[in-house]
Write a protein that holds these residues in place. Structure first.
Motif, PDB file in Angstrom:
ATOM      1  N   ILE A 258     -11.884 -13.204   8.229  1.00  0.00           N
ATOM      2  CA  ILE A 258     -10.778 -13.244   7.265  1.00  0.00           C
ATOM      3  C   ILE A 258     -11.208 -12.655   5.921  1.00  0.00           C
ATOM      4  O   ILE A 258     -10.523 -11.805   5.344  1.00  0.00           O
ATOM      5  CB  ILE A 258     -10.274 -14.694   7.079  1.00  0.00           C
ATOM      6  CG1 ILE A 258      -9.565 -15.174   8.359  1.00  0.00           C
ATOM      7  CG2 ILE A 258      -9.325 -14.783   5.881  1.00  0.00           C
ATOM      8  CD1 ILE A 258      -9.209 -16.637   8.341  1.00  0.00           C
ATOM      9  N   LEU A 259     -12.355 -13.106   5.421  1.00  0.00           N
ATOM     10  CA  LEU A 259     -12.848 -12.611   4.130  1.00  0.00           C
ATOM     11  C   LEU A 259     -13.149 -11.114   4.202  1.00  0.00           C
ATOM     12  O   LEU A 259     -12.801 -10.356   3.282  1.00  0.00           O
ATOM     13  CB  LEU A 259     -14.104 -13.378   3.722  1.00  0.00           C
ATOM     14  CG  LEU A 259     -13.928 -14.875   3.441  1.00  0.00           C
ATOM     15  CD1 LEU A 259     -15.278 -15.527   3.156  1.00  0.00           C
ATOM     16  CD2 LEU A 259     -12.963 -15.112   2.286  1.00  0.00           C
ATOM     17  N   GLY A 260     -13.770 -10.687   5.287  1.00  0.00           N
ATOM     18  CA  GLY A 260     -14.088  -9.267   5.446  1.00  0.00           C
ATOM     19  C   GLY A 260     -12.841  -8.405   5.542  1.00  0.00           C
ATOM     20  O   GLY A 260     -12.798  -7.300   4.995  1.00  0.00           O
ATOM     21  N   TYR A 261     -11.806  -8.913   6.214  1.00  0.00           N
ATOM     22  CA  TYR A 261     -10.558  -8.156   6.382  1.00  0.00           C
ATOM     23  C   TYR A 261      -9.893  -7.914   5.030  1.00  0.00           C
ATOM     24  O   TYR A 261      -9.539  -6.785   4.687  1.00  0.00           O
ATOM     25  CB  TYR A 261      -9.619  -8.927   7.317  1.00  0.00           C
ATOM     26  CG  TYR A 261      -8.367  -8.179   7.693  1.00  0.00           C
ATOM     27  CD1 TYR A 261      -8.341  -7.341   8.807  1.00  0.00           C
ATOM     28  CD2 TYR A 261      -7.203  -8.299   6.945  1.00  0.00           C
ATOM     29  CE1 TYR A 261      -7.195  -6.657   9.168  1.00  0.00           C
ATOM     30  CE2 TYR A 261      -6.059  -7.618   7.287  1.00  0.00           C
ATOM     31  CZ  TYR A 261      -6.043  -6.798   8.396  1.00  0.00           C
ATOM     32  OH  TYR A 261      -4.903  -6.112   8.743  1.00  0.00           O
ATOM     33  N   PHE A 262      -9.704  -8.973   4.256  1.00  0.00           N
ATOM     34  CA  PHE A 262      -9.035  -8.838   2.957  1.00  0.00           C
ATOM     35  C   PHE A 262      -9.883  -8.009   1.988  1.00  0.00           C
ATOM     36  O   PHE A 262      -9.345  -7.220   1.213  1.00  0.00           O
ATOM     37  CB  PHE A 262      -8.730 -10.214   2.360  1.00  0.00           C
ATOM     38  CG  PHE A 262      -7.509 -10.863   2.929  1.00  0.00           C
ATOM     39  CD1 PHE A 262      -6.256 -10.547   2.448  1.00  0.00           C
ATOM     40  CD2 PHE A 262      -7.614 -11.774   3.962  1.00  0.00           C
ATOM     41  CE1 PHE A 262      -5.120 -11.145   2.973  1.00  0.00           C
ATOM     42  CE2 PHE A 262      -6.488 -12.370   4.505  1.00  0.00           C
ATOM     43  CZ  PHE A 262      -5.230 -12.058   4.013  1.00  0.00           C
ATOM     44  N   PHE A 263     -11.200  -8.218   2.024  1.00  0.00           N
ATOM     45  CA  PHE A 263     -12.070  -7.440   1.143  1.00  0.00           C
ATOM     46  C   PHE A 263     -11.984  -5.952   1.483  1.00  0.00           C
ATOM     47  O   PHE A 263     -11.906  -5.102   0.591  1.00  0.00           O
ATOM     48  CB  PHE A 263     -13.513  -7.931   1.261  1.00  0.00           C
ATOM     49  CG  PHE A 263     -14.476  -7.176   0.386  1.00  0.00           C
ATOM     50  CD1 PHE A 263     -14.581  -7.463  -0.968  1.00  0.00           C
ATOM     51  CD2 PHE A 263     -15.260  -6.156   0.907  1.00  0.00           C
ATOM     52  CE1 PHE A 263     -15.459  -6.757  -1.785  1.00  0.00           C
ATOM     53  CE2 PHE A 263     -16.137  -5.444   0.104  1.00  0.00           C
ATOM     54  CZ  PHE A 263     -16.239  -5.747  -1.245  1.00  0.00           C
ATOM     55  N   THR A 264     -11.973  -5.625   2.763  1.00  0.00           N
ATOM     56  CA  THR A 264     -11.939  -4.225   3.194  1.00  0.00           C
ATOM     57  C   THR A 264     -10.639  -3.551   2.785  1.00  0.00           C
ATOM     58  O   THR A 264     -10.655  -2.463   2.198  1.00  0.00           O
ATOM     59  CB  THR A 264     -12.102  -4.122   4.721  1.00  0.00           C
ATOM     60  OG1 THR A 264     -13.367  -4.686   5.096  1.00  0.00           O
ATOM     61  CG2 THR A 264     -12.044  -2.673   5.170  1.00  0.00           C
ATOM     62  N   ILE A 265      -9.504  -4.180   3.056  1.00  0.00           N
ATOM     63  CA  ILE A 265      -8.230  -3.531   2.773  1.00  0.00           C
ATOM     64  C   ILE A 265      -8.023  -3.350   1.275  1.00  0.00           C
ATOM     65  O   ILE A 265      -7.558  -2.295   0.821  1.00  0.00           O
ATOM     66  CB  ILE A 265      -7.052  -4.303   3.408  1.00  0.00           C
ATOM     67  CG1 ILE A 265      -5.783  -3.434   3.355  1.00  0.00           C
ATOM     68  CG2 ILE A 265      -6.814  -5.656   2.750  1.00  0.00           C
ATOM     69  CD1 ILE A 265      -4.640  -3.984   4.184  1.00  0.00           C
ATOM     70  N   ASN A 266      -8.401  -4.345   0.467  1.00  0.00           N
ATOM     71  CA  ASN A 266      -8.249  -4.200  -0.982  1.00  0.00           C
ATOM     72  C   ASN A 266      -9.243  -3.194  -1.551  1.00  0.00           C
ATOM     73  O   ASN A 266      -8.932  -2.474  -2.499  1.00  0.00           O
ATOM     74  CB  ASN A 266      -8.407  -5.555  -1.674  1.00  0.00           C
ATOM     75  CG  ASN A 266      -7.149  -6.400  -1.584  1.00  0.00           C
ATOM     76  OD1 ASN A 266      -6.042  -5.889  -1.756  1.00  0.00           O
ATOM     77  ND2 ASN A 266      -7.307  -7.679  -1.305  1.00  0.00           N
ATOM     78  N   SER A 267     -10.429  -3.112  -0.964  1.00  0.00           N
ATOM     79  CA  SER A 267     -11.415  -2.126  -1.414  1.00  0.00           C
ATOM     80  C   SER A 267     -10.950  -0.711  -1.105  1.00  0.00           C
ATOM     81  O   SER A 267     -11.146   0.208  -1.915  1.00  0.00           O
ATOM     82  CB  SER A 267     -12.776  -2.391  -0.753  1.00  0.00           C
ATOM     83  OG  SER A 267     -13.307  -3.622  -1.162  1.00  0.00           O
ATOM     84  N   VAL A 268     -10.338  -0.519   0.059  1.00  0.00           N
ATOM     85  CA  VAL A 268      -9.810   0.805   0.409  1.00  0.00           C
ATOM     86  C   VAL A 268      -8.730   1.212  -0.571  1.00  0.00           C
ATOM     87  O   VAL A 268      -8.705   2.342  -1.069  1.00  0.00           O
ATOM     88  CB  VAL A 268      -9.266   0.817   1.857  1.00  0.00           C
ATOM     89  CG1 VAL A 268      -8.477   2.097   2.125  1.00  0.00           C
ATOM     90  CG2 VAL A 268     -10.406   0.697   2.855  1.00  0.00           C
ATOM     91  N   TYR A 269      -7.819   0.276  -0.891  1.00  0.00           N
ATOM     92  CA  TYR A 269      -6.746   0.610  -1.842  1.00  0.00           C
ATOM     93  C   TYR A 269      -7.300   0.856  -3.243  1.00  0.00           C
ATOM     94  O   TYR A 269      -6.798   1.725  -3.967  1.00  0.00           O
ATOM     95  CB  TYR A 269      -5.689  -0.494  -1.867  1.00  0.00           C
ATOM     96  CG  TYR A 269      -4.688  -0.362  -0.755  1.00  0.00           C
ATOM     97  CD1 TYR A 269      -3.881   0.775  -0.647  1.00  0.00           C
ATOM     98  CD2 TYR A 269      -4.532  -1.350   0.206  1.00  0.00           C
ATOM     99  CE1 TYR A 269      -2.966   0.920   0.379  1.00  0.00           C
ATOM    100  CE2 TYR A 269      -3.616  -1.213   1.240  1.00  0.00           C
ATOM    101  CZ  TYR A 269      -2.843  -0.079   1.319  1.00  0.00           C
ATOM    102  OH  TYR A 269      -1.942   0.056   2.336  1.00  0.00           O
ATOM    103  N   LEU A 270      -8.332   0.112  -3.623  1.00  0.00           N
ATOM    104  CA  LEU A 270      -8.947   0.358  -4.931  1.00  0.00           C
ATOM    105  C   LEU A 270      -9.576   1.744  -4.959  1.00  0.00           C
ATOM    106  O   LEU A 270      -9.427   2.489  -5.944  1.00  0.00           O
ATOM    107  CB  LEU A 270     -10.003  -0.710  -5.220  1.00  0.00           C
ATOM    108  CG  LEU A 270     -10.750  -0.552  -6.549  1.00  0.00           C
ATOM    109  CD1 LEU A 270      -9.788  -0.620  -7.725  1.00  0.00           C
ATOM    110  CD2 LEU A 270     -11.827  -1.630  -6.686  1.00  0.00           C
ATOM    111  N   ALA A 271     -10.268   2.111  -3.881  1.00  0.00           N
ATOM    112  CA  ALA A 271     -10.882   3.445  -3.809  1.00  0.00           C
ATOM    113  C   ALA A 271      -9.816   4.533  -3.844  1.00  0.00           C
ATOM    114  O   ALA A 271      -9.989   5.573  -4.495  1.00  0.00           O
ATOM    115  CB  ALA A 271     -11.710   3.560  -2.527  1.00  0.00           C
ATOM    116  N   LEU A 272      -8.691   4.296  -3.165  1.00  0.00           N
ATOM    117  CA  LEU A 272      -7.603   5.271  -3.176  1.00  0.00           C
ATOM    118  C   LEU A 272      -7.029   5.426  -4.581  1.00  0.00           C
ATOM    119  O   LEU A 272      -6.732   6.548  -5.025  1.00  0.00           O
ATOM    120  CB  LEU A 272      -6.494   4.845  -2.200  1.00  0.00           C
ATOM    121  CG  LEU A 272      -6.802   4.971  -0.703  1.00  0.00           C
ATOM    122  CD1 LEU A 272      -5.680   4.348   0.127  1.00  0.00           C
ATOM    123  CD2 LEU A 272      -6.994   6.431  -0.303  1.00  0.00           C
ATOM    124  N   VAL A 273      -6.855   4.305  -5.291  1.00  0.00           N
ATOM    125  CA  VAL A 273      -6.284   4.361  -6.650  1.00  0.00           C
ATOM    126  C   VAL A 273      -7.227   5.090  -7.600  1.00  0.00           C
ATOM    127  O   VAL A 273      -6.808   5.995  -8.339  1.00  0.00           O
ATOM    128  CB  VAL A 273      -5.987   2.940  -7.167  1.00  0.00           C
ATOM    129  CG1 VAL A 273      -5.644   2.980  -8.656  1.00  0.00           C
ATOM    130  CG2 VAL A 273      -4.834   2.318  -6.391  1.00  0.00           C
TER     131      VAL A 273
END
Length: 468
Positions: free
Chosen positions: A15-30
Motif C-alpha cells: 500500500i505504501l509503495g503503491y501510493f508513493f510510486t504514483i505520487n512520485s511519478v506525478y511529481l516527476a511529470l510536473v
C-alpha cells in the motif's frame, strides 16, 4: 509459509509503495513538464508561426463540430470559430439527429442553402440526410444526419472534409483565436505528426464578452474549483510530461488535431465505445508501431481550449464514470499491446502504467482505506507507524504534488492576474486530497463495474452555459 504478521506487513508495504510510486511519478511529470514548458514557450511563438504561414507552408484544416441538441449555443459557437486566425480553414458542423431546433437555427442565422456535396465514404457512419452551405460563407458546411453519437458524427465530418488536417472540438468549447497557428506548427515542423492536443482549461468563472475570454478567474462553484486543480495537475502537466517521454496516450475529445489520412487509415473513430478519444490514440500508436512507421503524437502546452466543467455532483459523477469506462474499454481492446516488447515503450511502460496506476487505482485506493479503517479500529492490528506513513504518502504527498502543479502553472503561464485566484486554487489543492480523491475513486470503481456489466451509455450532463 507466511504467518499473519508477515502477511499484514507485506500488505502495508504494498500500500505504501503503491501510493508513493504514483505520487512520485506525478511529481516527476510536473517538475519535468515545467522545465519542458518553459523551453517550448521560448521556442514556439506566434511570431514564428506567422513567419511559417507567410511561406505558405501551412496545412489546410477542417474543424469538426458534432452537435446534438445544442440550439442554445450553436450559433454563437460557430460565430466564435469564424473569428479564428488562420490562412485557410473550414468549419463542418454535424447535426447528429438533434431533436431540438439546432439545425433550423443554423439555417436561419447563416442563410444556409441545401447543397449536394459529393464525398467518398472512407469511414462508416449513419445516413446523411442533407448537407448545407452558405453563399456568404463558403468556409462553413452543415451536415444533417441520423443520430449515431459523437464518434459517428465525427466520422461523417471526416468524410466530408477534404483538408490535410481535422480538428475535433465539442460544440460548447471556446478556442482562443490564435490556437490553430500554435498547434499546427508541430505538423509543419515535424512532418511525421499524426495527432496533437492542446490545453483544456476551465471556463467556469471567467468573464466573457461575445464568446471571447476577457477576464480569467477561478470558478465560484465548489466542484468546479476542485476540477480546476485536477485539470492543471493531470490534464496540463501530466500530459506535457507524457509528451516529453513521447508516450502520450490521450488527446482530449474536447480539442485535438489529427492528420486526416492517418485517421482514415486506422478506420476513423469507433462508435461502440464511450472513450473514442483515448481509443483512437491507442489505435494510432498500435498501427504505426506495428507497421514500423515513423510518427509523433504531441501535446503542446500553449494552444488553449476553454470548456465548461460539471458543477453538480451527479453530472460530475457520470462524467468520471464514463471516462473510466472508456479507459477500461481501450485497454481491453488493445490488451495485445500490454507488456509486448514489439510495441516498444508504449506496450512495455505506458500501457502497463495506465493499467496498474490508473485503471485499477480505485480498487487499490478503496481497499487501502478499508484496511486503514481496520488497522485503526482493531487493537490487534493497530500500527501507528503505518497510519502516519499512509497519511504521509497518500494524502500529504498528494497535496504537495497538487500545490506544486498549481504554482508551476502560474510560474509558466501567469494565467491568473489576481493573486486571490491563485490563493484559492492553492487552498483547493489541499482540499482535493481530502474527500474529493476518495469520492472520485468510488466513481471510478463504479465505472469499472459498469464496464464489466457492458454499460455503454454516456450519462446525463447538466450544463449551465457560459457567463457572458
Amino acid at each position: 509459509m507466511l504467518d499473519s504478521f508477515s502477511l499484514f506487513n507485506l500488505v502495508e508495504q504494498f500500500i505504501l509503495g503503491y501510493f508513493f510510486t504514483i505520487n512520485s511519478v506525478y511529481l516527476a511529470l510536473v517538475v519535468g513538464a515545467l522545465i519542458y514548458v518553459r523551453k517550448q514557450l521560448l521556442h514556439h511563438s506566434v511570431v514564428e508561426a506567422d513567419a511559417l504561414f507567410k511561406t505558405e507552408l501551412f496545412k489546410s484544416i477542417s474543424i469538426l463540430v458534432p452537435a446534438y441538441n445544442e440550439a442554445d449555443n450553436i450559433v454563437e459557437s460557430v460565430e466564435s470559430l469564424l473569428k479564428l486566425e488562420y490562412p485557410e480553414y473550414h468549419i463542418i458542423v454535424i447535426n447528429d439527429g438533434s431533436t431540438d431546433n439546432t439545425l433550423q437555427k443554423l439555417i436561419n442565422h447563416f442563410n444556409l442553402i441545401k447543397t449536394d456535396i459529393y464525398f467518398e465514404e472512407q469511414v462508416e457512419h449513419k445516413n446523411i440526410r442533407n448537407t448545407y452551405r452558405s453563399p456568404d460563407m463558403p468556409m462553413l458546411t452543415v451536415v444533417d444526419k441520423e443520430n449515431g453519437g459523437k464518434a459517428d458524427a465525427l466520422n461523417a465530418g471526416i468524410n466530408i472534409a477534404e483538408t490535410d488536417l481535422i480538428c475535433s472540438i465539442d460544440a460548447d468549447s471556446i478556442l482562443e483565436q490564435d490556437v490553430l497557428k500554435k498547434l499546427i506548427q508541430t505538423f509543419i515542423e515535424h512532418k511525421n505528426t499524426v495527432a496533437a492536443g492542446g490545453v483544456i482549461r476551465v471556463i467556469n468563472g471567467c468573464k466573457m464578452v461575445n464568446r471571447e475570454i476577457k477576464e480569467i478567474h477561478v470558478p465560484q462553484n465548489f466542484w468546479a474549483r476542485l476540477q480546476s486543480v485536477e485539470y492543471i495537475r493531470a490534464f496540463l502537466f501530466g500530459r506535457v510530461g507524457w509528451d516529453y517521454f513521447k508516450s502520450l496516450l490521450i488527446v482530449s475529445g474536447a480539442f485535438g488535431i489529427f492528420d486526416r489520412r492517418a485517421v482514415i487509415k486506422v478506420g476513423g473513430y469507433l462508435t461502440d465505445t464511450v472513450g473514442e478519444d483515448i481509443e483512437l490514440i491507442v489505435r494510432l500508436h498500435s498501427y504505426h508501431l506495428r507497421n514500423n512507421e515513423d510518427y509523433q503524437i504531441r501535446f503542446l502546452p500553449e494552444p488553449i481550449c476553454w470548456t465548461e466543467v460539471p458543477t453538480d455532483y451527479k453530472s460530475l459523477r457520470n462524467q468520471r464514470n464514463r471516462w473510466h469506462r472508456g479507459l477500461a474499454d481501450s485497454l481491453w481492446r488493445h490488451k495485445y499491446m500490454l507488456f509486448n516488447p514489439f510495441y516498444k515503450h508504449i506496450g512495455m511502460f505506458v500501457m502497463p502504467f495506465f493499467l496498474l496506476f490508473e485503471l485499477i487505482s480505485p480498487v487499490v485506493n478503496l481497499l487501502s482505506y478499508a484496511y486503514l479503517a481496520m488497522v485503526i479500529s482493531m487493537p490487534s492490528l493497530y500500527n501507528l507507524t503505518f497510519i502516519f506513513l499512509f497519511l504521509a504518502v497518500s494524502i500529504i504527498y498528494g497535496m504537495i504534488v497538487s500545490l506544486i502543479a498549481v504554482l508551476a502553472e502560474e510560474i509558466a503561464f501567469k494565467t491568473y492576474s489576481n493573486f486571490k485566484d491563485v490563493a484559492i486554487l492553492s487552498f483547493y489543492s489541499f482540499l482535493e486530497n481530502l474527500g474529493y480523491r476518495q469520492i472520485h475513486s468510488w466513481w471510478q470503481f463504479k465505472g469499472l463495474i459498469d464496464f464489466l456489466k457492458g454499460k455503454k451509455s454516456w450519462g446525463k450532463m447538466i450544463r449551465k452555459g457560459f457567463k457572458k
